[in-house]
Design an enzyme around this catalytic site. Structure first.
Site, PDB file in Angstrom:
ATOM      1  CB  CYS A   1     -10.898   0.709   4.143  1.00  0.00           C
ATOM      2  SG  CYS A   1     -11.147  -0.898   4.946  1.00  0.00           S
TER       3      CYS A   1
ATOM      4  CG  ASP B   1       1.331   9.472   0.525  1.00  0.00           C
ATOM      5  OD1 ASP B   1       1.652   8.401   0.006  1.00  0.00           O
ATOM      6  OD2 ASP B   1       0.192   9.936   0.482  1.00  0.00           O
TER       7      ASP B   1
HETATM    8  C1  B12 Z   1      -0.247   3.208  -3.750  1.00  0.00           C
HETATM    9  C2  B12 Z   1      -0.537   3.385  -2.269  1.00  0.00           C
HETATM   10  C3  B12 Z   1      -1.739   2.886  -1.784  1.00  0.00           C
HETATM   11  C4  B12 Z   1      -2.639   1.967  -2.610  1.00  0.00           C
HETATM   12  C5  B12 Z   1      -2.005   0.552  -2.630  1.00  0.00           C
HETATM   13  C6  B12 Z   1      -1.593   0.054  -1.217  1.00  0.00           C
HETATM   14  C7  B12 Z   1      -0.415  -0.907  -1.175  1.00  0.00           C
HETATM   15  N1  B12 Z   1      -0.388  -1.730  -0.152  1.00  0.00           N
HETATM   16  O1  B12 Z   1       0.440  -0.864  -2.042  1.00  0.00           O
HETATM   17  C8  B12 Z   1      -3.988   2.090  -1.834  1.00  0.00           C
HETATM   18  C9  B12 Z   1      -4.791   3.239  -2.446  1.00  0.00           C
HETATM   19  C10 B12 Z   1      -4.852   0.837  -1.825  1.00  0.00           C
HETATM   20  C11 B12 Z   1      -3.495   2.515  -0.453  1.00  0.00           C
HETATM   21  C12 B12 Z   1      -4.207   2.299   0.710  1.00  0.00           C
HETATM   22  C13 B12 Z   1      -3.747   2.673   1.971  1.00  0.00           C
HETATM   23  N2  B12 Z   1      -2.678   3.428   2.254  1.00  0.00           N
HETATM   24 CO1  B12 Z   1      -1.340   3.919   0.934  1.00  0.00          CO
HETATM   25  N3  B12 Z   1       0.125   4.322  -0.196  1.00  0.00           N
HETATM   26  C14 B12 Z   1       0.383   4.040  -1.428  1.00  0.00           C
HETATM   27  C15 B12 Z   1       1.774   4.562  -1.824  1.00  0.00           C
HETATM   28  C16 B12 Z   1       1.589   5.867  -2.618  1.00  0.00           C
HETATM   29  C17 B12 Z   1       2.622   3.564  -2.617  1.00  0.00           C
HETATM   30  C18 B12 Z   1       2.635   2.131  -2.019  1.00  0.00           C
HETATM   31  C19 B12 Z   1       3.374   1.172  -2.915  1.00  0.00           C
HETATM   32  O2  B12 Z   1       4.484   1.454  -3.322  1.00  0.00           O
HETATM   33  N4  B12 Z   1       2.752   0.029  -3.256  1.00  0.00           N
HETATM   34  C20 B12 Z   1       3.364  -0.954  -4.108  1.00  0.00           C
HETATM   35  C21 B12 Z   1       3.332  -2.314  -3.459  1.00  0.00           C
HETATM   36  C22 B12 Z   1       4.101  -3.293  -4.364  1.00  0.00           C
HETATM   37  O3  B12 Z   1       3.976  -2.168  -2.219  1.00  0.00           O
HETATM   38  P1  B12 Z   1       3.716  -3.156  -0.989  1.00  0.00           P
HETATM   39  O4  B12 Z   1       2.296  -3.498  -0.815  1.00  0.00           O
HETATM   40  O5  B12 Z   1       4.404  -2.540   0.162  1.00  0.00           O
HETATM   41  O6  B12 Z   1       4.445  -4.435  -1.610  1.00  0.00           O
HETATM   42  C23 B12 Z   1       5.420  -5.100  -0.958  1.00  0.00           C
HETATM   43  C24 B12 Z   1       4.857  -6.383  -0.426  1.00  0.00           C
HETATM   44  O7  B12 Z   1       4.086  -6.986  -1.442  1.00  0.00           O
HETATM   45  C25 B12 Z   1       6.126  -7.060  -0.132  1.00  0.00           C
HETATM   46  N5  B12 Z   1       6.034  -8.514  -0.121  1.00  0.00           N
HETATM   47  C26 B12 Z   1       5.626  -9.341  -1.068  1.00  0.00           C
HETATM   48  N6  B12 Z   1       5.731 -10.602  -0.639  1.00  0.00           N
HETATM   49  C27 B12 Z   1       6.220 -10.559   0.607  1.00  0.00           C
HETATM   50  C28 B12 Z   1       6.515 -11.557   1.509  1.00  0.00           C
HETATM   51  C29 B12 Z   1       6.999 -11.189   2.762  1.00  0.00           C
HETATM   52  C30 B12 Z   1       7.315 -12.285   3.723  1.00  0.00           C
HETATM   53  C31 B12 Z   1       7.179  -9.819   3.099  1.00  0.00           C
HETATM   54  C32 B12 Z   1       7.684  -9.399   4.445  1.00  0.00           C
HETATM   55  C33 B12 Z   1       6.869  -8.823   2.169  1.00  0.00           C
HETATM   56  C34 B12 Z   1       6.406  -9.220   0.928  1.00  0.00           C
HETATM   57  O8  B12 Z   1       7.081  -6.645  -1.109  1.00  0.00           O
HETATM   58  C35 B12 Z   1       6.526  -5.602  -1.880  1.00  0.00           C
HETATM   59  C36 B12 Z   1       7.600  -4.595  -2.247  1.00  0.00           C
HETATM   60  O9  B12 Z   1       8.182  -4.015  -1.093  1.00  0.00           O
HETATM   61  C37 B12 Z   1       2.408   4.801  -0.402  1.00  0.00           C
HETATM   62  C38 B12 Z   1       3.385   5.991  -0.338  1.00  0.00           C
HETATM   63  C39 B12 Z   1       4.704   5.654  -0.982  1.00  0.00           C
HETATM   64  N7  B12 Z   1       5.225   6.554  -1.777  1.00  0.00           N
HETATM   65  O10 B12 Z   1       5.261   4.585  -0.735  1.00  0.00           O
HETATM   66  C40 B12 Z   1       1.173   4.995   0.522  1.00  0.00           C
HETATM   67  C41 B12 Z   1       1.236   4.383   1.916  1.00  0.00           C
HETATM   68  C42 B12 Z   1       1.740   2.964   1.780  1.00  0.00           C
HETATM   69  N8  B12 Z   1      -0.165   4.341   2.305  1.00  0.00           N
HETATM   70  C43 B12 Z   1      -0.370   4.548   3.573  1.00  0.00           C
HETATM   71  C44 B12 Z   1      -1.641   4.453   4.216  1.00  0.00           C
HETATM   72  C45 B12 Z   1      -1.755   5.078   5.593  1.00  0.00           C
HETATM   73  C46 B12 Z   1      -2.706   3.813   3.578  1.00  0.00           C
HETATM   74  C47 B12 Z   1      -4.037   3.374   4.214  1.00  0.00           C
HETATM   75  C48 B12 Z   1      -3.916   2.870   5.645  1.00  0.00           C
HETATM   76  C49 B12 Z   1      -5.055   4.548   4.139  1.00  0.00           C
HETATM   77  C50 B12 Z   1      -6.459   4.175   4.580  1.00  0.00           C
HETATM   78  N9  B12 Z   1      -6.738   4.090   5.864  1.00  0.00           N
HETATM   79  O11 B12 Z   1      -7.337   4.010   3.763  1.00  0.00           O
HETATM   80  C51 B12 Z   1      -4.469   2.242   3.228  1.00  0.00           C
HETATM   81  C52 B12 Z   1      -3.923   0.881   3.692  1.00  0.00           C
HETATM   82  C53 B12 Z   1      -4.288  -0.251   2.785  1.00  0.00           C
HETATM   83  C54 B12 Z   1      -3.295  -1.397   2.941  1.00  0.00           C
HETATM   84  N10 B12 Z   1      -3.704  -2.464   3.616  1.00  0.00           N
HETATM   85  O12 B12 Z   1      -2.170  -1.291   2.459  1.00  0.00           O
HETATM   86  C55 B12 Z   1       0.927   4.800   4.321  1.00  0.00           C
HETATM   87  C56 B12 Z   1       1.315   3.535   5.110  1.00  0.00           C
HETATM   88  C57 B12 Z   1       1.979   3.819   6.439  1.00  0.00           C
HETATM   89  C58 B12 Z   1       2.341   2.538   7.136  1.00  0.00           C
HETATM   90  N11 B12 Z   1       2.431   2.603   8.456  1.00  0.00           N
HETATM   91  O13 B12 Z   1       2.534   1.509   6.536  1.00  0.00           O
HETATM   92  C59 B12 Z   1       1.905   5.167   3.103  1.00  0.00           C
HETATM   93  C60 B12 Z   1       3.347   4.769   3.309  1.00  0.00           C
HETATM   94  C61 B12 Z   1       1.773   6.700   2.913  1.00  0.00           C
HETATM   95  C62 B12 Z   1       2.549   7.493   3.963  1.00  0.00           C
HETATM   96  N12 B12 Z   1       3.587   8.212   3.574  1.00  0.00           N
HETATM   97  O14 B12 Z   1       2.267   7.468   5.136  1.00  0.00           O
HETATM   98  N13 B12 Z   1      -2.245   3.073  -0.530  1.00  0.00           N
HETATM   99  S1  SF4 Z   2      -9.328  -4.282   4.978  1.00  0.00           S
HETATM  100 FE1  SF4 Z   2      -9.103  -4.798   2.809  1.00  0.00          FE
HETATM  101  S2  SF4 Z   2     -10.278  -3.228   1.794  1.00  0.00           S
HETATM  102 FE2  SF4 Z   2      -9.825  -2.418   3.840  1.00  0.00          FE
HETATM  103  S3  SF4 Z   2      -7.890  -1.261   3.623  1.00  0.00           S
HETATM  104 FE3  SF4 Z   2      -7.394  -3.352   4.248  1.00  0.00          FE
HETATM  105  S4  SF4 Z   2      -6.964  -4.363   2.306  1.00  0.00           S
HETATM  106 FE4  SF4 Z   2      -8.120  -2.536   1.785  1.00  0.00          FE
END
Ligand code: B12
Ligand code: SF4
Ligand code: SF4
Length: 337
Positions: free
Chosen positions: A233, A126
């Site tokens: 959440c 992470d």
């Molecule tokens: C920043 C971060 C957050 C941020 C932003 C979350 C996010 N979705 O990016 C916040 C603080 C909100 C967060 C929350 C959570 N996180 Co977090 N977070 C991270 C972190 C550090 C980076 C993620 C990242 O790079 N985001 C950047 C965006 C651009 O990435 P993305 O959402 O995956 O974007 C992709 C999609 O948009 C996709 N996409 C766009 N269009 C389309 C279309 C299609 C068809 C498809 C398939 C894909 C696609 O392409 C993008 C690039 O790959 C990682 C650890 C890491 N180093 O990777 C952990 C990580 C993602 N988090 C994790 C967890 C557990 C959580 C939470 C569940 C914690 C909680 N219970 O509160 C929540 C889940 C919220 C959610 N619904 O995502 C885990 C996820 C494990 C898993 N099974 O997926 C990780 C991997 C940490 C870990 N090592 O375990 N997190």
């Molecule tokens: S339900 Fe909405 S607010 Fe809660 S972790 Fe998922 S994206 Fe974030």
């Protein structure tokens, strides 16, 4: 036995639930999507996401000669919560950044035992600047859902990711050919609209961001929508059909008690850090947790701590807490008679 299989066996034996391997080639499509996400401001106050952009999509910038990535997954259980204040399930277990280090080290040591040549490697859980979900998806650990989490088709999404980047070539797995299909449950259920677009999370609105990473006030227009969550959440995972079979657990007995009273008794952030050292809640800091409890108390109309809340609203040194307490007070006052 070949090297790839031996490493995979060792990963499972060391306690990981999933292992897959992919090439460490730079990510091209994801590079563009991450860039777009950052340009749109979806990383909110997480400035480190921008600062480490190149590292996230290019493993060779993290390890010279990077060739393969061993992607690992470790499950945790969704928790049946008994407290009125909700804490994300992952935070009911001890901090995975710490607990997953020894098993990761065991795999690294084993690679050294198996190979004659010195294998250069670097591992992350992470905290490392690597697009973990994208590489794990490439290594076949799961597919990315509309809630943006990585989902294992049989076991759901409640798992952490970790990885070891190595400078040797291994045999690679393939991405899974599976998707959410027509399901839209997470998008419909997100209370704040953070998932306005499927696969696209705006951190500015995500409760997980607002209650953990966010060091400022919770924006007034989102306070009600944060509901009873005080750390993270799980809503978009709770509603996901792929998590239906995930075995739930009750709150572990030794998970830390977090109440307004218990937090106010802690004299400093330093002491808070010592007490919660092994637990994920440490990330929000004492000030963040107090802010979050105040917000949830206002939403739940909990009046037990009326005198303390009034005190914070009048005298807190922290402007964030003072203002949040005033907001909460307005909401619970009519109920305190
Ligand atoms: C920043 C971060 C957050 C941020 C932003 C979350 C996010 N979705 O990016 C916040 C603080 C909100 C967060 C929350 C959570 N996180 Co977090 N977070 C991270 C972190 C550090 C980076 C993620 C990242 O790079 N985001 C950047 C965006 C651009 O990435 P993305 O959402 O995956 O974007 C992709 C999609 O948009 C996709 N996409 C766009 N269009 C389309 C279309 C299609 C068809 C498809 C398939 C894909 C696609 O392409 C993008 C690039 O790959 C990682 C650890 C890491 N180093 O990777 C952990 C990580 C993602 N988090 C994790 C967890 C557990 C959580 C939470 C569940 C914690 C909680 N219970 O509160 C929540 C889940 C919220 C959610 N619904 O995502 C885990 C996820 C494990 C898993 N099974 O997926 C990780 C991997 C940490 C870990 N090592 O375990 N997190
Ligand atoms: S339900 Fe909405 S607010 Fe809660 S972790 Fe998922 S994206 Fe974030
Ligand atoms: S709730 Fe439905 S749309 Fe959302 S991630 Fe799960 S399967 Fe996909």
């Amino acid at each position: 036995m070949n090297l790839t299989q031996a490493i995979k066996d060792k990963a499972l034996e060391s306690g990981f639930d999933h292992v897959g391997i992919c090439s460490a080639a730079p990510l091209e499509i994801e590079r563009y999507l991450l860039q777009e996400w950052l340009i749109q401001g979806c990383s909110a106050g997480m400035h480190y996401m921008k600062a480490s952009f190149e590292n996230r999509v290019s493993p060779a910038s993290l390890l010279e000669g990077a060739q393969s990535i061993i992607c690992l997954g470790k499950h945790y259980s969704p928790v049946k919560q008994s407290s009125p204040y909700k804490i994300a399930s992952y935070a009911h277990t001890k901090d995975y950044h710490q607990t997953l280090k020894p098993p990761l080290q065991r795999i690294e040591d084993y690679i050294d035992e198996l190979t004659e040549k010195q294998v250069n490697k670097i591992s992350f859980i992470d905290s490392g600047p690597l697009l973990e979900k994208a590489y794990a998806k490439k290594a076949g650990l799961g597919f990315q859902g509309k809630n943006t989490n990585l989902i294992h088709p049989a076991k759901g999404s409640y798992f952490f990711l970790a990885e070891i980047i190595v400078d040797i070539e291994l045999e690679y797995d393939r991405p899974l050919n599976i998707s959410c299909g027509t399901c839209d449950k997470c998008v419909e259920s997100c209370p704040t609209g953070a998932l306005d677009k499927p696969y696209w999370l705006d951190s500015n609105k995500c409760i997980s961001y607002l209650t953990i990473e966010n060091k400022s006030a919770i924006p007034p227009e989102l306070r009600e929508k944060v509901r009873d969550w005080i750390f993270g959440c799980d809503i978009c995972q709770e509603v996901c059909p792929f998590n239906r079979k995930a075995p739930s657990q009750s709150e572990p007995e030794n998970s830390p008690e977090i109440t307004l009273q218990s937090l106010l008794e802690i004299p400093s952030e330093k002491r808070f850090k010592e007490i919660y050292n092994e637990w994920p809640v440490i990330r929000a800091k004492k000030t963040g947790l107090i802010r979050n409890i105040l917000n949830a108390s206002g939403n739940l109309r909990i009046t037990d701590n009326f005198a303390q809340i009034r005190n914070l609203a009048n005298t807190s040194d922290s402007e964030i807490i003072k203002e949040q307490a005033q907001w909460t007070l307005k909401r619970i006052k009519p109920f305190n008679s």
